[in-house]
Each structure stands twice: as structure tokens, then as C-alpha cells.
Design an enzyme around this catalytic site. Structure first.
Site, PDB file in Angstrom:
ATOM      1  N   TYR A 135      -3.504   0.070  10.027  1.00  0.00           N
ATOM      2  CA  TYR A 135      -3.317  -0.330   8.627  1.00  0.00           C
ATOM      3  C   TYR A 135      -1.898  -0.009   8.156  1.00  0.00           C
ATOM      4  CZ  TYR A 135      -4.491  -0.534   3.608  1.00  0.00           C
ATOM      5  OH  TYR A 135      -4.536  -0.831   2.264  1.00  0.00           O
ATOM      6  N   SER A 146       0.837  -1.205   0.000  1.00  0.00           N
ATOM      7  CA  SER A 146       0.000   0.000   0.000  1.00  0.00           C
ATOM      8  C   SER A 146       0.870   1.252   0.000  1.00  0.00           C
ATOM      9  CB  SER A 146      -0.873   0.000   1.267  1.00  0.00           C
ATOM     10  OG  SER A 146      -1.385   1.284   1.563  1.00  0.00           O
TER      11      SER A 146
HETATM   12  P1  NAP Z   1     -11.990  -4.848  -0.626  1.00  0.00           P
HETATM   13  O1  NAP Z   1     -12.750  -4.399  -1.826  1.00  0.00           O
HETATM   14  O2  NAP Z   1     -12.431  -4.462   0.741  1.00  0.00           O
HETATM   15  O3  NAP Z   1     -11.788  -6.450  -0.701  1.00  0.00           O
HETATM   16  C1  NAP Z   1     -11.102  -7.064   0.329  1.00  0.00           C
HETATM   17  C2  NAP Z   1     -11.172  -8.550   0.098  1.00  0.00           C
HETATM   18  O4  NAP Z   1     -10.508  -9.207   1.167  1.00  0.00           O
HETATM   19  C3  NAP Z   1     -12.587  -9.071   0.038  1.00  0.00           C
HETATM   20  O5  NAP Z   1     -12.687 -10.051  -0.983  1.00  0.00           O
HETATM   21  C4  NAP Z   1     -12.771  -9.739   1.397  1.00  0.00           C
HETATM   22  O6  NAP Z   1     -13.638 -10.818   1.272  1.00  0.00           O
HETATM   23  C5  NAP Z   1     -11.359 -10.229   1.674  1.00  0.00           C
HETATM   24  N1  NAP Z   1     -11.072 -10.448   3.097  1.00  0.00           N
HETATM   25  C6  NAP Z   1     -11.005  -9.518   4.076  1.00  0.00           C
HETATM   26  N2  NAP Z   1     -10.683 -10.107   5.237  1.00  0.00           N
HETATM   27  C7  NAP Z   1     -10.565 -11.432   4.987  1.00  0.00           C
HETATM   28  C8  NAP Z   1     -10.252 -12.562   5.786  1.00  0.00           C
HETATM   29  N3  NAP Z   1     -10.009 -12.446   7.099  1.00  0.00           N
HETATM   30  N4  NAP Z   1     -10.213 -13.776   5.199  1.00  0.00           N
HETATM   31  C9  NAP Z   1     -10.459 -13.905   3.877  1.00  0.00           C
HETATM   32  N5  NAP Z   1     -10.758 -12.866   3.053  1.00  0.00           N
HETATM   33  C10 NAP Z   1     -10.802 -11.656   3.624  1.00  0.00           C
HETATM   34  O7  NAP Z   1     -10.486  -4.311  -0.734  1.00  0.00           O
HETATM   35  P2  NAP Z   1      -9.612  -3.915  -2.000  1.00  0.00           P
HETATM   36  O8  NAP Z   1      -9.650  -2.443  -2.173  1.00  0.00           O
HETATM   37  O9  NAP Z   1      -9.915  -4.808  -3.156  1.00  0.00           O
HETATM   38  O10 NAP Z   1      -8.160  -4.263  -1.410  1.00  0.00           O
HETATM   39  C11 NAP Z   1      -7.566  -5.514  -1.622  1.00  0.00           C
HETATM   40  C12 NAP Z   1      -6.170  -5.415  -1.045  1.00  0.00           C
HETATM   41  O11 NAP Z   1      -5.506  -4.285  -1.608  1.00  0.00           O
HETATM   42  C13 NAP Z   1      -6.156  -5.180   0.468  1.00  0.00           C
HETATM   43  O12 NAP Z   1      -5.039  -5.850   1.029  1.00  0.00           O
HETATM   44  C14 NAP Z   1      -5.949  -3.668   0.582  1.00  0.00           C
HETATM   45  O13 NAP Z   1      -5.327  -3.319   1.811  1.00  0.00           O
HETATM   46  C15 NAP Z   1      -5.034  -3.434  -0.570  1.00  0.00           C
HETATM   47  N6  NAP Z   1      -4.989  -2.073  -1.086  1.00  0.00           N
HETATM   48  C16 NAP Z   1      -6.139  -1.445  -1.473  1.00  0.00           C
HETATM   49  C17 NAP Z   1      -6.034  -0.157  -2.033  1.00  0.00           C
HETATM   50  C18 NAP Z   1      -7.236   0.618  -2.495  1.00  0.00           C
HETATM   51  O14 NAP Z   1      -7.087   1.856  -2.688  1.00  0.00           O
HETATM   52  N7  NAP Z   1      -8.395   0.008  -2.669  1.00  0.00           N
HETATM   53  C19 NAP Z   1      -4.788   0.439  -2.174  1.00  0.00           C
HETATM   54  C20 NAP Z   1      -3.655  -0.232  -1.725  1.00  0.00           C
HETATM   55  C21 NAP Z   1      -3.767  -1.488  -1.201  1.00  0.00           C
HETATM   56  P3  NAP Z   1     -14.888 -11.068   2.297  1.00  0.00           P
HETATM   57  O15 NAP Z   1     -15.075  -9.802   3.104  1.00  0.00           O
HETATM   58  O16 NAP Z   1     -16.003 -11.409   1.419  1.00  0.00           O
HETATM   59  O17 NAP Z   1     -14.431 -12.188   3.134  1.00  0.00           O
HETATM   60  C1  GCO Z   2      -6.996   5.241   3.152  1.00  0.00           C
HETATM   61  C2  GCO Z   2      -7.098   4.324   1.982  1.00  0.00           C
HETATM   62  C3  GCO Z   2      -5.706   3.795   1.625  1.00  0.00           C
HETATM   63  C4  GCO Z   2      -5.800   2.868   0.462  1.00  0.00           C
HETATM   64  C5  GCO Z   2      -4.485   2.301   0.088  1.00  0.00           C
HETATM   65  C6  GCO Z   2      -3.553   3.354  -0.400  1.00  0.00           C
HETATM   66  O1  GCO Z   2      -7.923   5.234   3.980  1.00  0.00           O
HETATM   67  O2  GCO Z   2      -5.998   5.964   3.207  1.00  0.00           O
HETATM   68  O3  GCO Z   2      -7.980   3.249   2.239  1.00  0.00           O
HETATM   69  O4  GCO Z   2      -5.157   3.156   2.728  1.00  0.00           O
HETATM   70  O5  GCO Z   2      -6.644   1.817   0.746  1.00  0.00           O
HETATM   71  O6  GCO Z   2      -3.938   1.506   1.068  1.00  0.00           O
HETATM   72  O7  GCO Z   2      -2.454   2.720  -1.004  1.00  0.00           O
END
Ligand code: NAP
Ligand code: GCO
Length: 264
Positions: free
Chosen positions: A157, A144
Site C-alpha cells: 500500500y 495517503s
Molecule cells: P473503502 O471504504 O474500502 O472503499 C473503497 C472503495 O473502492 C469501494 O467503493 C470499493 O468498491 C472501491 N474499489 C476497490 N477496488 C476497486 C476496483 N478494483 N474497481 C473499482 N472499485 C474498487 O475505502 P476508503 O477508506 O473509502 O478509501 C477510499 C480511498 O481513500 C482509497 O484509495 C484509500 O486508499 C484512500 N485512503 C483511505 C484512508 C482511510 O483512513 N480510510 C486514508 C487515506 C487514504 P467495491 O469494493 O464495491 O468495488
Molecule cells: C493503515 C491504514 C492507513 C489509512 C490511510 C492513512 O492500515 O495504516 O489503513 O493506510 O488507510 O492510508 O492515510
């Protein structure tokens, strides 16, 4: 020709019922991999299987909480029996809790760290023995911006994602000799359910202040889409990155390079 294909490989993408994980799994399937994924609810599983099928992807879905080591070991064993031992692991499952640190309970802090950091340890530990036996493998941890930067309300986080950066480097260091490569993908701000609260329209129809803030902080002047992660994921999952190890590949539109738009 550089090899970006994944034919004959089995990929496990955790938390890939939707969001970033779904897009990464789709990309790995398009490159030829067999796909396994997990989530925590039957509803999300059923919806995801239908979504994968609609894209012509025959994914294997498992109900498994990534913090449950016994359940993870069972899922990894089932995948090996059903479609082959995991060659590519993407530790994608993750949550965020946006709470001012002085108001956050230790329980809330531990929950985020448990899912975002301890679980990648658990799942990586479950797949590494078979990777060693097979002569190698690829582990991709979804890090992230908060692996590098802090901000208000995301102490748990950021701590977890900072730790995940170092877990990535440590797995790379400890298992490189077995031809296992461990790298991270660091998405910028991506439009998924996780960030939906940061993009909600205001009562007067205006953009969320954080929405405008992020667009101004991003040289690409937009939020990322899950599809922006597809190419980088295939690169890190394929032989094309066989000498890339312990690296965090940021896919952020330039946020980390940019101080922010200067006053007009
Ligand atoms: P999301 O839409 O909230 O999806 C998260 C996924 O993780 C869901 O499929 C959820 O499935 C699953 N999950 C959560 N806790 C779990 C557990 N204990 N066991 C199994 N599955 C679990 O999030 P996203 O934005 O796609 O993010 C995916 C990854 O990218 C995360 O690691 C997040 O920190 C990272 N990330 C996101 C962003 C962003 O801007 N969106 C940026 C940087 C990094 P269920 O809830 O259905 O179990
Ligand atoms: C926040 C956002 C970020 C993104 C991502 C950025 O609240 O700042 O959720 O944390 O999810 O991790 O890279």
C-alpha cells in the site's frame, strides 16, 4: 468572488459507492457537478444509487473494475454520451492488504499496486484526451499518509501510494500546458470500512491499541470523517485551485506535522 462552483461540470469519482469516495462525490454534487461513479458489485451499486438519491443527488453508477482498461474506456465513453465528457476525475478506488512483507505473496503485492497505482494511470489516461479537447480538466488522486510514511504490514500500500504521489506530479508536469491540473488529497486516518479493523473494540470492551495510537498521533485528537474531505475536494476540483498543480493536500488533522504526544 473566488469560484468554488462546479455547475456544468461532469465528475467521475471511482470507488464512490461508500466511504471517502461517496463523501467526495456528494461534495462535488453540492457544488453543482453532475456525478458518475463506479464500483465492482451490483449490490453496492444499487445501495449507492439509493443513498445518493436520498441526498437528492442524481448520480450515474457503473459496474467497472478500475484495473480493466477496456472496461474503463467503455465507462468513460458511456459517461460522455450520457451526461458529458469527464471534466473532473477523482481516482479514489483503492484497497489495502495488511500483511508483514516477508509473509506477503508477490500476487498480493501486485493486486494492491494494480488497484491503487496502475488503475489511476488507466483511468487518467482514459479521460485526458477529452480534457485536452475541452481545453482543460481536473484530476485528483486520493493519496495517503503512506505516500510519505511507512509502517509495519503495509509495504504494498505504501509503495502504491508513494507512487501515486509521483504519478500526480508527473501528470501535473506533462499536461499542465493543456490546462489540466492534477493534485492529490492525502487523507489522514479516516473512519471508513477500510480502517474498521483498526478501530474494533477489544474483547474486554477497550479501544483497539491502534485506535488509541492514532488519536495520540493526531493533534486534532480524533479520527477523521469522510466529510472532512469534502471542502478540500471541492477546492481542488474548482477554478479556485487553477494555479495549484502537482500538490498533495494532506487532510490529516496534523499527523504529518506532529512527532507524537510527549510523555506526561
Ligand atoms: P473503502 O471504504 O474500502 O472503499 C473503497 C472503495 O473502492 C469501494 O467503493 C470499493 O468498491 C472501491 N474499489 C476497490 N477496488 C476497486 C476496483 N478494483 N474497481 C473499482 N472499485 C474498487 O475505502 P476508503 O477508506 O473509502 O478509501 C477510499 C480511498 O481513500 C482509497 O484509495 C484509500 O486508499 C484512500 N485512503 C483511505 C484512508 C482511510 O483512513 N480510510 C486514508 C487515506 C487514504 P467495491 O469494493 O464495491 O468495488
Ligand atoms: C493503515 C491504514 C492507513 C489509512 C490511510 C492513512 O492500515 O495504516 O489503513 O493506510 O488507510 O492510508 O492515510
Amino acid at each position: 468572488m473566488t469560484d468554488f462552483t462546479l455547475h456544468g461540470k461532469t465528475a467521475l469519482v471511482t470507488g464512490a459507492a461508500y466511504g471517502i469516495g461517496f463523501a467526495i462525490a456528494e461534495a462535488l454534487a453540492e457544488a453543482g457537478a453532475k456525478i458518475a461513479f463506479n464500483c465492482r458489485s451490483q449490490r453496492h451499486l444499487d445501495e449507492a444509487l439509493a443513498a445518493y438519491a436520498a441526498k437528492g443527488i442524481e448520480a450515474r453508477g457503473y459496474i467497472c473494475d478500475v484495473t480493466d482498461e477496456e472496461a474503463v474506456r467503455g465507462m468513460v465513453a458511456s459517461i460522455a454520451e450520457e451526461i458529458g465528457a469527464v471534466d473532473i476525475l477523482v481516482n479514489n478506488a483503492g484497497i489495502i492488504r495488511r500483511v508483514p512483507m516477508h509473509e506477503m505473496s508477490a500476487e498480493e503485492f501486485r493486486e494492491v499496486v494494480d488497484i491503487d497505482l496502475t488503475a489511476p494511470f488507466i483511468v487518467s489516461k482514459a479521460v485526458i484526451p477529452a480534457m485536452i479537447a475541452k481545453g482543460g480538466g481536473k484530476i485528483i488522486n486520493v493519496c495517503s499518509m503512506m505516500s510519505e510514511l511507512g509502517r509495519e504490514t503495509v509495504s504494498a500500500y505504501a509503495s502504491a501510494k508513494g507512487g501515486l504521489k509521483m504519478l500526480t506530479r508527473n501528470i501535473a508536469s506533462e499536461y499542465g500546458r493543456y490546462n489540466i491540473r492534477c493534485n492529490g488529497i492525502g487523507p489522514g486516518y479516516i473512519a471508513t470500512p477500510q480502517t474498521a479493523p483498526l478501530r474494533e473494540r477489544q474483547a474486554d470492551g477497550s479501544r483497539h491499541p491502534f485506535d488509541s495510537f492514532i488519536v495520540a498521533k493526531t493533534p486534532a485528537a480524533r479520527w477523521g470523517a469522510p466529510d472532512d474531505l469534502k471542502g478540500p475536494a471541492v477546492f481542488l476540483a474548482s477554478a479556485a485551485s487553477d494555479f495549484v498543480n502537482g500538490h498533495i493536500l494532506y487532510v490529516d488533522g496534523g499527523i504529518l506535522a506532529y512527532i507524537g504526544r510527549q510523555p506526561e
